[in-house]
Design a protein around this motif. Structure first.
Motif, PDB file in Angstrom:
ATOM      1  N   ASN A 263      -7.152  -2.318  -3.488  1.00 31.00           N
ATOM      2  CA  ASN A 263      -6.732  -3.665  -3.863  1.00 31.00           C
ATOM      3  C   ASN A 263      -5.318  -3.575  -4.433  1.00 31.00           C
ATOM      4  OD1 ASN A 263      -6.965  -3.080  -6.733  1.00 31.00           O
ATOM      5  ND2 ASN A 263      -9.187  -3.300  -6.482  1.00 31.00           N
ATOM      6  N   ASP A 264      -4.822  -4.651  -5.039  1.00 26.59           N
ATOM      7  CA  ASP A 264      -3.430  -4.644  -5.493  1.00 26.59           C
ATOM      8  C   ASP A 264      -3.214  -3.862  -6.788  1.00 26.59           C
ATOM      9  OD1 ASP A 264      -4.628  -6.422  -7.224  1.00 26.59           O
ATOM     10  OD2 ASP A 264      -3.266  -8.076  -6.795  1.00 26.59           O
ATOM     11  N   ARG A 265      -4.275  -3.269  -7.373  1.00 26.23           N
ATOM     12  CA  ARG A 265      -4.130  -2.438  -8.562  1.00 26.23           C
ATOM     13  C   ARG A 265      -4.555  -0.995  -8.316  1.00 26.23           C
ATOM     14  NH1 ARG A 265      -4.822  -1.923 -14.519  1.00 26.23           N
ATOM     15  NH2 ARG A 265      -6.090  -0.070 -14.771  1.00 26.23           N
ATOM     16  N   SER A 266      -5.685  -0.781  -7.652  1.00 28.82           N
ATOM     17  CA  SER A 266      -6.257   0.558  -7.526  1.00 28.82           C
ATOM     18  C   SER A 266      -6.657   0.883  -6.091  1.00 28.82           C
ATOM     19  CB  SER A 266      -7.513   0.688  -8.404  1.00 28.82           C
ATOM     20  OG  SER A 266      -7.222   0.400  -9.751  1.00 28.82           O
TER      21      SER A 266
ATOM     22  N   GLU B  34       8.138   9.932   2.776  1.00 34.32           N
ATOM     23  CA  GLU B  34       7.312   9.003   3.551  1.00 34.32           C
ATOM     24  C   GLU B  34       5.993   8.709   2.834  1.00 34.32           C
ATOM     25  OE1 GLU B  34       8.532  11.928   4.895  1.00 34.32           O
ATOM     26  OE2 GLU B  34      10.239  11.049   5.936  1.00 34.32           O
ATOM     27  N   GLU B  35       5.369   9.753   2.276  1.00 31.26           N
ATOM     28  CA  GLU B  35       4.108   9.559   1.544  1.00 31.26           C
ATOM     29  C   GLU B  35       4.323   8.687   0.314  1.00 31.26           C
ATOM     30  OE1 GLU B  35       1.703  13.668   2.636  1.00 31.26           O
ATOM     31  OE2 GLU B  35       3.086  13.688   0.952  1.00 31.26           O
ATOM     32  N   GLN B  36       5.415   8.926  -0.400  1.00 26.06           N
ATOM     33  CA  GLN B  36       5.717   8.113  -1.586  1.00 26.06           C
ATOM     34  C   GLN B  36       5.853   6.640  -1.209  1.00 26.06           C
ATOM     35  OE1 GLN B  36       9.127   9.687  -3.792  1.00 26.06           O
ATOM     36  NE2 GLN B  36       8.632  11.704  -2.990  1.00 26.06           N
ATOM     37  N   ALA B  37       6.619   6.367  -0.157  1.00 23.38           N
ATOM     38  CA  ALA B  37       6.826   4.984   0.279  1.00 23.38           C
ATOM     39  C   ALA B  37       5.512   4.357   0.728  1.00 23.38           C
ATOM     40  CB  ALA B  37       7.858   4.934   1.406  1.00 23.38           C
ATOM     41  N   ALA B  38       4.688   5.129   1.436  1.00 21.70           N
ATOM     42  CA  ALA B  38       3.401   4.606   1.914  1.00 21.70           C
ATOM     43  C   ALA B  38       2.464   4.288   0.755  1.00 21.70           C
ATOM     44  CB  ALA B  38       2.750   5.603   2.868  1.00 21.70           C
ATOM     45  N   VAL B  39       2.479   5.126  -0.289  1.00 24.35           N
ATOM     46  CA  VAL B  39       1.638   4.883  -1.463  1.00 24.35           C
ATOM     47  C   VAL B  39       2.040   3.571  -2.133  1.00 24.35           C
ATOM     48  CG1 VAL B  39       1.218   5.677  -3.834  1.00 24.35           C
ATOM     49  CG2 VAL B  39       0.966   7.270  -1.924  1.00 24.35           C
ATOM     50  N   VAL B  40       3.322   3.378  -2.359  1.00 27.75           N
ATOM     51  CA  VAL B  40       3.800   2.154  -3.012  1.00 27.75           C
ATOM     52  C   VAL B  40       3.479   0.934  -2.137  1.00 27.75           C
ATOM     53  CG1 VAL B  40       5.852   0.920  -3.824  1.00 27.75           C
ATOM     54  CG2 VAL B  40       5.557   3.343  -4.367  1.00 27.75           C
ATOM     55  N   ARG B  41       3.706   1.060  -0.832  1.00 27.46           N
ATOM     56  CA  ARG B  41       3.452  -0.038   0.108  1.00 27.46           C
ATOM     57  C   ARG B  41       1.959  -0.390   0.197  1.00 27.46           C
ATOM     58  NH1 ARG B  41       6.054   2.081   4.087  1.00 27.46           N
ATOM     59  NH2 ARG B  41       4.263   3.072   5.039  1.00 27.46           N
ATOM     60  N   ALA B  42       1.101   0.605   0.004  1.00 21.92           N
ATOM     61  CA  ALA B  42      -0.348   0.387   0.146  1.00 21.92           C
ATOM     62  C   ALA B  42      -0.884  -0.676  -0.809  1.00 21.92           C
ATOM     63  CB  ALA B  42      -1.094   1.705  -0.071  1.00 21.92           C
ATOM     64  N   PHE B  43      -0.240  -0.852  -1.951  1.00 21.80           N
ATOM     65  CA  PHE B  43      -0.726  -1.847  -2.914  1.00 21.80           C
ATOM     66  C   PHE B  43      -0.426  -3.272  -2.462  1.00 21.80           C
ATOM     67  CE2 PHE B  43      -0.588   2.016  -5.380  1.00 21.80           C
ATOM     68  CZ  PHE B  43      -1.816   1.967  -6.010  1.00 21.80           C
ATOM     69  N   SER B  44       0.606  -3.453  -1.642  1.00 22.57           N
ATOM     70  CA  SER B  44       0.896  -4.791  -1.121  1.00 22.57           C
ATOM     71  C   SER B  44       0.175  -5.039   0.203  1.00 22.57           C
ATOM     72  CB  SER B  44       2.406  -4.993  -0.962  1.00 22.57           C
ATOM     73  OG  SER B  44       2.927  -4.057  -0.046  1.00 22.57           O
ATOM     74  N   LYS B  45      -0.344  -3.960   0.809  1.00 21.37           N
ATOM     75  CA  LYS B  45      -1.100  -4.084   2.057  1.00 21.37           C
ATOM     76  C   LYS B  45      -2.378  -3.246   1.975  1.00 21.37           C
ATOM     77  CE  LYS B  45       2.936  -5.006   4.855  1.00 21.37           C
ATOM     78  NZ  LYS B  45       3.603  -4.780   6.122  1.00 21.37           N
ATOM     79  N   PRO B  46      -3.281  -3.604   1.034  1.00 22.65           N
ATOM     80  CA  PRO B  46      -4.476  -2.782   0.842  1.00 22.65           C
ATOM     81  C   PRO B  46      -5.374  -2.705   2.069  1.00 22.65           C
ATOM     82  CG  PRO B  46      -4.594  -4.792  -0.491  1.00 22.65           C
ATOM     83  CD  PRO B  46      -3.218  -4.723   0.092  1.00 22.65           C
ATOM     84  N   ASP B  47      -5.316  -3.729   2.944  1.00 27.00           N
ATOM     85  CA  ASP B  47      -6.129  -3.682   4.165  1.00 27.00           C
ATOM     86  C   ASP B  47      -5.671  -2.549   5.086  1.00 27.00           C
ATOM     87  OD1 ASP B  47      -3.770  -5.207   4.383  1.00 27.00           O
ATOM     88  OD2 ASP B  47      -4.500  -6.279   6.140  1.00 27.00           O
ATOM     89  N   GLU B  48      -4.364  -2.280   5.123  1.00 27.78           N
ATOM     90  CA  GLU B  48      -3.854  -1.162   5.927  1.00 27.78           C
ATOM     91  C   GLU B  48      -4.284   0.171   5.333  1.00 27.78           C
ATOM     92  OE1 GLU B  48       0.334  -1.272   6.734  1.00 27.78           O
ATOM     93  OE2 GLU B  48       0.235  -3.299   7.571  1.00 27.78           O
TER      94      GLU B  48
END
Length: 126
Positions: free
Chosen positions: A74-77, A41-55
């Protein structure tokens, strides 16, 4: 060079990063420092966070069961903080570098290590 060697030498080996992992954007852990286990779940959330940085900004990020307050995303860091410790997540073309540092190491010491490795990996197609 193996993915584990990037974690061991380029991240942990600097003495500034205490825990690190390289995740594939398509899923899976390519390499990790001993004892640094990110749940599926953490892995998926980390990857997803770059497409939804506001979340990520609103909810923070969770790494190996530890929640980090998100300082910026942001979409990089993505940069996180938990007390005196911090987290740096940087997306490359195919992977996500995940690194933690612990006090007395500060963000300006640790961040360039992770960002520069990401730049290198992007430059060689990863």
């Amino acid at each position: 060079m193996s993915w584990q060697a990037y974690v061991d030498n380029n991240l942990i080996g600097t003495g500034k990063i205490s825990k690190a992992a390289i995740l594939g954007q398509a899923g899976g852990v390519w390499a990790a420092s001993p004892g640094f286990t990110l749940s599926t779940e953490e892995q998926a959330a980390v990857v997803r966070a770059f497409s939804k940085p506001d979340e990520a900004q609103a909810n923070g990020i969770r790494l190996a069961g530890q929640k980090f307050f998100t300082l910026s995303a942001n979409d990089r860091s993505i940069y996180g903080k938990k007390g005196g410790d911090g987290a740096i997540l940087v997306k490359t073309k195919q992977a996500v570098l995940v690194a933690e540092y612990t006090a007395p190491v500060q963000a300006p010491e640790a961040t360039p290590i992770v960002e520069n490795l990401a730049d290198y990996l992007i430059g060689v197609g990863y």
